[in-house]
Design a protein around this motif. Sequence first.
Motif, short mmCIF file in Angstrom:
data_model
loop_
_atom_site.label_atom_id
_atom_site.label_comp_id
_atom_site.label_asym_id
_atom_site.label_seq_id
_atom_site.Cartn_x
_atom_site.Cartn_y
_atom_site.Cartn_z
N ILE A 1 -2.65 -6.70 1.35
CA ILE A 1 -1.90 -6.64 2.61
C ILE A 1 -0.80 -5.61 2.45
O ILE A 1 0.08 -5.75 1.59
N GLY A 2 -0.87 -4.56 3.25
CA GLY A 2 0.16 -3.52 3.19
C GLY A 2 1.50 -4.09 3.60
O GLY A 2 1.59 -5.02 4.41
N CYS A 3 2.57 -3.55 3.05
CA CYS A 3 3.89 -4.15 3.26
C CYS A 3 4.33 -4.15 4.71
O CYS A 3 5.17 -4.94 5.11
N LEU A 4 3.76 -3.25 5.52
CA LEU A 4 4.19 -3.18 6.93
C LEU A 4 3.41 -4.10 7.86
O LEU A 4 3.70 -4.15 9.06
N ALA A 5 2.42 -4.81 7.32
CA ALA A 5 1.69 -5.76 8.18
C ALA A 5 2.69 -6.77 8.73
O ALA A 5 3.47 -7.36 7.97
N GLY B 1 10.74 -3.90 9.93
CA GLY B 1 10.87 -4.68 11.18
C GLY B 1 12.32 -4.82 11.61
O GLY B 1 12.63 -4.91 12.80
N GLY B 2 13.22 -4.85 10.65
CA GLY B 2 14.65 -4.94 10.97
C GLY B 2 15.13 -6.33 11.34
O GLY B 2 16.30 -6.53 11.66
N ILE C 1 15.77 9.20 8.21
CA ILE C 1 14.47 9.81 7.94
C ILE C 1 13.36 8.84 8.27
O ILE C 1 13.56 7.61 8.20
N ALA C 2 12.21 9.39 8.63
CA ALA C 2 11.07 8.55 8.99
C ALA C 2 9.80 9.18 8.44
O ALA C 2 9.03 9.82 9.17
N PRO C 3 9.56 9.06 7.14
CA PRO C 3 8.39 9.70 6.53
C PRO C 3 7.07 9.10 7.05
O PRO C 3 7.05 7.97 7.53
N GLN D 1 8.24 2.68 9.12
CA GLN D 1 7.22 2.20 10.07
C GLN D 1 6.13 3.22 10.40
O GLN D 1 5.08 2.86 10.89
N ARG D 2 6.42 4.49 10.17
CA ARG D 2 5.42 5.51 10.55
C ARG D 2 4.37 5.74 9.47
O ARG D 2 3.48 6.57 9.65
N ILE D 3 4.49 5.04 8.34
CA ILE D 3 3.51 5.23 7.26
C ILE D 3 2.31 4.32 7.54
O ILE D 3 2.30 3.14 7.20
N GLU D 4 1.32 4.90 8.21
CA GLU D 4 0.18 4.11 8.68
C GLU D 4 -0.51 3.33 7.57
O GLU D 4 -0.93 2.19 7.75
#
Lengths: 286, 775
Positions: free
Chosen positions: A70-74, A30-31, A8-10, A53-56
């Motif tokens: 800082i958002g976790c995906l930065a 990031g993997g 899934i990729a929410p 990764q798609r959660i902007e």
Amino acid sequence: MSEIEKYIAPEEVAEAVEALGTGGVTIVAGGTDLTPQINEGRCHYEPTLMNIQRIEELNRISLTDGEIRIGCLATVSEIWYNDIIIEHADILCQTANCFASDQIRNAATIGGNICNASPAGDMIIPLLVLGASVELASWKEGAMEIRREPLDKFFKGPGKTIRNENELLVAVIFDKPSADFIGQFRKSGPRPALEISTVTVGIGGDLKDGKLENVRVAFGAVGPTPLRGKATEVALEGQILTEDIISNAAAAAQKDASPIDDIRATTWYRNHLIAVFTEELLNNVC
Amino acid sequence: MSEQVAFQHIEKTSLIGKRIKKPDAPAKAMGKTRYINDMVLPQMLYGKILHAGRPHAEIISIDTSEAENLAGVHLVITAKDTPELRLGFVKDNAPLKDRVRCERDEVAAVAAESEAIAAAAIKLIKVDYKDLPGVFTVEDSQKKDAPVIQEHFPDNKSLKFEFKHGDLAEAEAKSDIILDDVFNVHLVTHCCMGTSCAIADFDHNGKLTIYSQTQYPYNYKMDLAPALGIDAGDIRVIQPPTGGSFGAKLDVYPFEPVAAILAQKTGRPVKILFDREEEFINSPTRQPASMHLRSGCTSDGILTFRAADVVMDNGAYTSWGATVPVIMMRTTSGHYRVPVVDFKGQAYYTNNSYAGSFRGYGNVQMTYATAQHMDMFAERLAKDHDLDPIEFRLKNAQKSGEVTPQKSYLRECALAECLTTAAEASDYVAKLNKYAAEREQKGRYKHGIGLASSIHNAGGAKIHKSDGCGTILKMDDYARVTVITGASEIGQGIDAVIGQIVAEELGVPPEHVTLVNNDSDLGPWDVGVHASRTTFIAGNGARRAAIKAKKQILAAASKQANVTAEELDLRGGYVVQDKDGAVVTRLDKMLRQMHFQPEPDVVMVSDYYEPNSEPEGRDHISDHSAAYSHAVHIAEVVVDTLTGEVKVEKVTMAQDVGRVINRMGLEAQMEGGLAFGLGFALSEEMIFEEGRLKNPNFRDYKVPTAPEMPDLDIHFIESDCEEGPYGAKGIAELPTIVIAPAIANAVYNATGIRFFNPPMTPEKVARAIWEKKNS
């Protein structure tokens, strides 16, 4: 061999957190840690693989009401080149410069680096120096619930944290450092890239009229978790950085650390470097 | 080409010494190259090997039934399926083992429909082991009650080498300074980017085609055959592009016959490809050694003797690693003028991994010792007898025409020129004295400069009955040339060099030369890519073949132009008058005229070049190479005396290359060779605990990264080797051999501490400095 049954990729945080609540989910961002650990057999995939990764919303870096978030995906690269970080928290940029390699910096996320909870996790050290907290989101009774925990209470052991399986680390937050704040980071290893830390040291505080105040010190790879150097902080708090104070701090740093022997370094060398780096960073400042 | 050119004159130019692009470089850089690792054959199965993962054990039983029953598994084999099959230098190895002697031992193998199924099947094989006490050091191996590792070698003694020359006692008596030290060189491995791979495929006549990364395809057949129980003549070797070899593919290793046995028994092509961890654990290493070196010298600075007692950890099986004393003794006896030599080498079986060939072959190890002893003499003589350190080395440097105690005939010797060139270019002596004076002063960062040199064979090495190479050359009706050579291309650049040499002789562009050298059914014989020999041997062969072709063309043209063949030349795709370059005819036209006539005259020539060297022989007294060469490296370092980090800032290299052929390829060999030596000196080390490799990954086995490369100041000394093609010598190993002791000497200059046990890791250096300070 574990099999992934579902991918899934929410695109929304709530969606991701809700999915996490159902259990049996492996989170991938990031993997860069997950993939080699799976390959080495150190961990396995849960039935659901969730790509976040798609959660902007989660890769934003912002400064609001004196708080930097800082958002976790930065990614490490995004942090390095972010204007807010460059202006207020240069110690993160110093660390990003020593982090892995260009390719890995472009993929590795701050949330991943924290949740992987390696004692040698580089980005954790400057965040401890900045007094950061983390936000953990979970799904409770049809709504998202967020708790905030200080980063220095987050780690429990190598790869172990207080994060529950149903929680997503969504952001790391710290107060905007004062104008007097100085922060310094040092990592061992002659290799300019792709070095796993044998020792890392971070020191920060407000330097005012020659005195260092509100001192925070953090060490990496010298204990089961990244750790705060409490004795070193005491040795430095409110002090003018004379030669004596600096060597006291270096001795205190060796007390704070509890390194082990492994194939990367002996206890002797780690203890030696802790003192060398503590002195070096303090000499850089004064 | 337009006809207008026909009235022009073409000047004589030369490609030799120019920068020639490697033909396969663009495809490799763009990711288009299909390496053996990428290959898939129709109907292909995937092989996977179960390694023991323990150093010494009896195998009580193996239960393969669960693996065999897994869907997609075609075959599981164990040693029971391969009795009597042997391989290795002394045939002490087998494709699959009935007893475990080291961690990497192959216990069983699977052939399955996919890599994943093969990997799953391996995990289902149940082996009942009885662990035995292990032997992990040469000291333990020599003990009276030591466990026996190979039943045919009950005292655990493997290969032994000796060479003596002159009266040692007399030489010692004459010596004013005697140095006596033990150097321990560690375990490193090749780290080829392309991991080990073989694809085996049998046809219905029982002939094996093996796609291989081997760097010696012709003798490979001879070595592979007994491991399969088939005739060497029934093996065809195809060499697809390979991701590096560096000596690692100079023997047959068990995975290759295992792939072939699986293919034979399943009737399907079988591919075995290592992942990186398998590659680290199951590949050959460089031979580690403990070298007890004694050297003597007079107060005038004249070397009197060298005595070397080399003890080697053979590991569990014997590949080429344990044979490195063949070159170690040439270094002991030939690295500078050594009048008296006493060399002993002995390998002992242990339960560790085993070594193969590795770029520098014995010389990396021995020069680490001899070049440090030379530096220690130089320091003492400068201090006590006011002798300049370069002058000391020049006094002992051989000159052209000298012969070493082992009868290496140094026809063209440029050691003195290498020394003076590098010393002047780097301002060596002034810096050496300055840094030594600064050593005891305050300051965290210390500079150091260090010089090392060595000698290496540069015209092949006749360790087999022939050191030759065959070449077949043909030209088509369009003046395109095909060269079929025995010489393999493993990334070293013989493709560019042969194109360049043939183009030089035939007056065609290098890109009009096609090389065919990847199929043993097509190519004529060659020993293989080793001993820095390919440009020298295959280059000579290609040149001789091209000269034959040229003669044939000019003979035909002379009839047509009514001049003698000597008055003609081939230039720029034309037959021209030699004296003024006046065009006679287009080359392609000439070739068609030769071809399409009542008595066709087609250009198809062959050559077998055998260098004028002598077989190594049992007594090791022979001129075993057609040329020898020297190199000098001067390393400049900065040592962080607190962290122990050694940064190599600059290296000045002077090497006798005979003559530059492809300047770009030569520079790349210098750079790449140096990088190998840099890792060996500073960071690379296989860490074994009780026979188990603890760092089988690039995270903890530290090969140098690009930013660690120092600035290089490269000087090519052209000694014009009489036997070499256009004067060229072999060049590829010296850059790896010389750098490590140059760095060690520089670190000494910076810190006053000698490091006899590489690698000089930050921890080792920091600890030594700390201990010196606190002692």
